[in-house]
Design a protein around this motif. Sequence first.
Motif, PDB file in Angstrom:
ATOM      1  N   HIS A 250       0.850  -1.196   0.000  1.00 42.90           N
ATOM      2  CA  HIS A 250       0.000   0.000   0.000  1.00 42.90           C
ATOM      3  C   HIS A 250       0.884   1.243   0.000  1.00 42.90           C
ATOM      4  O   HIS A 250       1.206   1.815   1.046  1.00 42.90           O
ATOM      5  CB  HIS A 250      -0.943  -0.020   1.200  1.00 42.90           C
ATOM      6  N   CYS A 251       1.277   1.648  -1.193  1.00 40.15           N
ATOM      7  CA  CYS A 251       2.156   2.798  -1.366  1.00 40.15           C
ATOM      8  C   CYS A 251       2.063   3.258  -2.808  1.00 40.15           C
ATOM      9  O   CYS A 251       1.397   2.637  -3.636  1.00 40.15           O
ATOM     10  CB  CYS A 251       3.607   2.431  -1.009  1.00 40.15           C
ATOM     11  N   ILE A 252       2.733   4.340  -3.110  1.00 40.78           N
ATOM     12  CA  ILE A 252       2.869   4.811  -4.487  1.00 40.78           C
ATOM     13  C   ILE A 252       4.291   4.499  -4.940  1.00 40.78           C
ATOM     14  O   ILE A 252       5.261   4.860  -4.260  1.00 40.78           O
ATOM     15  CB  ILE A 252       2.583   6.320  -4.595  1.00 40.78           C
ATOM     16  N   ILE A 253       4.419   3.812  -6.080  1.00 44.05           N
ATOM     17  CA  ILE A 253       5.734   3.504  -6.637  1.00 44.05           C
ATOM     18  C   ILE A 253       5.984   4.453  -7.802  1.00 44.05           C
ATOM     19  O   ILE A 253       5.180   4.527  -8.740  1.00 44.05           O
ATOM     20  CB  ILE A 253       5.818   2.041  -7.110  1.00 44.05           C
ATOM     21  N   LEU A 254       7.079   5.192  -7.734  1.00 43.06           N
ATOM     22  CA  LEU A 254       7.404   6.169  -8.770  1.00 43.06           C
ATOM     23  C   LEU A 254       7.664   5.471 -10.105  1.00 43.06           C
ATOM     24  O   LEU A 254       8.489   4.563 -10.187  1.00 43.06           O
ATOM     25  CB  LEU A 254       8.636   6.975  -8.367  1.00 43.06           C
ATOM     26  N   LYS A 255       6.970   5.901 -11.151  1.00 44.72           N
ATOM     27  CA  LYS A 255       7.179   5.323 -12.473  1.00 44.72           C
ATOM     28  C   LYS A 255       8.485   5.823 -13.080  1.00 44.72           C
ATOM     29  O   LYS A 255       9.154   5.103 -13.828  1.00 44.72           O
ATOM     30  CB  LYS A 255       6.001   5.655 -13.383  1.00 44.72           C
ATOM     31  N   LYS A 256       8.820   7.069 -12.799  1.00 40.41           N
ATOM     32  CA  LYS A 256      10.099   7.642 -13.222  1.00 40.41           C
ATOM     33  C   LYS A 256      10.793   8.197 -11.993  1.00 40.41           C
ATOM     34  O   LYS A 256      10.154   8.826 -11.142  1.00 40.41           O
ATOM     35  CB  LYS A 256       9.882   8.752 -14.244  1.00 40.41           C
ATOM     36  N   LEU A 257      12.082   7.979 -11.914  1.00 35.20           N
ATOM     37  CA  LEU A 257      12.816   8.401 -10.719  1.00 35.20           C
ATOM     38  C   LEU A 257      13.454   9.764 -10.985  1.00 35.20           C
ATOM     39  O   LEU A 257      14.635   9.885 -11.298  1.00 35.20           O
ATOM     40  CB  LEU A 257      13.871   7.355 -10.347  1.00 35.20           C
TER      41      LEU A 257
END
Length: 705
Positions: A294-301
């Motif tokens: 349950h988090c947001i994963i960055l698509k671009k760093l």
Amino acid sequence: MNDIIKIATILPYKENYTFTKAQAAAIWVCDFFKYSNYKNTNFIFGNTIGNDYLTKNYVNIKINNLKSKLSSSTNEYCQNFIEKTKDSNFDIIEIHNRPLVFNYLKNKVISKFIIYFHNDPLSMNGSRTNEERLKLLNQVDKIIFVSKWVQTRFFINLDPKLMNKTEIVYPSIHREKKIFRKDKKITFVGKLNESKGYDIYKDSVIKILDEFHGWKAYSIGDESRERPKIYHKNHKELGFLKHKKVLQFLNKSEIVVVPSRWEEPFGRTALESSSRACATIISNKGGLPETTDHCIILKKLNSTELYNQLKKLIKDDKLRKKIQINGFKNVKHLIKDNSKLIDQIRRSTFQKFNLNFIKNKLRIINIYNTGQKLNHRLYNISLGKKFTNGFIRNGHDVLEISDRDFVKQNRTFSLTNSETKFQQYLVETFKNYNPDFLFFGHTKNITTNTIGQFRALNKNLIISQWNEDPIMPSLDYSQTNIKNISNYANLVDHNFITTDPSVFLKQNTNIKNLHFFFVPVDQNIECFDVYKLNPSRDIFYAMSHGVNRATLKKGKTDSRINFLNLLIKKIDNINYDFYGFENKEPIWGNNFYKALVGSKMGLNLSRGLPTKYYSSNRIASLMGNGLLTFIDRKTQMNDFFNNNEIIFYDNITDLSDKIKFYKKNEKSRIKIAKNGKKKYFKLFDELKTTKYIIDKSLGNKTTLY
């Protein structure tokens, strides 16, 4: 062995074990120590400056940190450990993150060894090369990784089948009782450097603070080298905080950012922030995605992507609260649960029956008919051979004995003399080899007295028998087979059969420790991918009148013949290749394979009426070599395989229709055949099957699939 286990836990000598400076490995050890059943007999060793130790069981080992060409800190650390513990006699030595410590201690201290990897093994001295990691697998009792990512790194260029000696135990956290009132805080925890993505945090959070004046940002951590710095009136740098203080701060934070550039072995901050009801943003690096669901994963760093995600969370209260509540309610890795797992792993390094093994390697005597007298024409369907292969590939030593060949080769004018010689041979071999596990199948050549002698020689011996023949009320031979099994059933510890045990127990209720096993496939025997070929024939079937008989019996018929006679009338224009039928002799050995790979599909038809879970061993030959396989639905094999992996038929008309359909529909045939082979090897290869048999025999909790 009794349940008192003395454990020495050795930290990396640079790991600080104090409240003020503890980092990931020290926190990991401290957390699991507190909930362990062995905390009264577990001592933690390290080299720490300071005296506010995390736990009372800590023992400090002072070393001279000045390295010279003549010595190393690791060697001095190990020497001082040996001196300090020379009278302790630890049952287990647990080494964290230092393979070189194990290399030093392994020949100087008698103990079981567990190595824990908290970081990338390929970055450590002692585990960088394939050879070094293979040596660790062979020599230690268990290897534990803090994430799947770390485990995967360890097995780069190694056979993944060797993973059976390893486990994953994640860093963990305790669950809070409630969600605390949140302040409008955005928090970063970790080293304040670019590897941790601190520059990305800096650029994005300054834009956020300029745009959302009611929010504040904080940085917890330090960095002695040159690093990015944040200059903003609503940002505050708090420096390095005690772990307890960090958790308290997270309780009050709305959002936490973990934008690491480097491959995080795990990423403890993400686990902790999610468990403390923070809306957590992470990069997709290393083991970070394993910390929480349950988090947001960055698509671009980059800072733009992080800025956009921060802005979304700030403006969308509903989304932010949803992530916070889900993370709080569904903590992925809990200390109490994983403490139990670690204790279980520790206990598993000791066999319950106090067997005389070295480094978890069992000595196994495997008695079965190797088929010398048959010139090994049964090699490809020999379960005994597959068991031996599986035992060896699982790290055990195996001594094979072919009972029927011994008796035949030593037969003179007196059959009794040959059988007596065999009993003497078994007993003398047993004395020399002293096995931990005796495993046999389809024999009548071991006497009750000989089994009694085995148990007298080794009171901890475990004995299991296996039988692959059918057990079904509809087959006359089954009564003979049940009698064969029953002869030894209550003399051995466990019985393994290829029919569901409920069928057996309806006919004989006096048998205990009865287990089902599925006919295994073997990577070196079922080695063809027929679905990749373009065979000229459509469907293959092979039967015989007994594997020990190479040819057909004149005048003999059974239900299979009747079934095939009806079937061929319904499959016009199907190029079938049936053996043991229409005076076409059974086929064996390499000729069996030559015929099998010449057909696209295979019929799995066993003698007798379809019975729950029973199949002849031909199912491994068919599915394991990539033929589209047909089987009667009443075998209930749909408990293991679905319609995309094998074709179930209800009756002979249904079967004929499906044979015709899949002849015409090549893509579907290839796909299902490929899926079937893949699933079969996933569930029932020689490694998993023999591990299951050993675990069942030793009383360990295990499941078939």
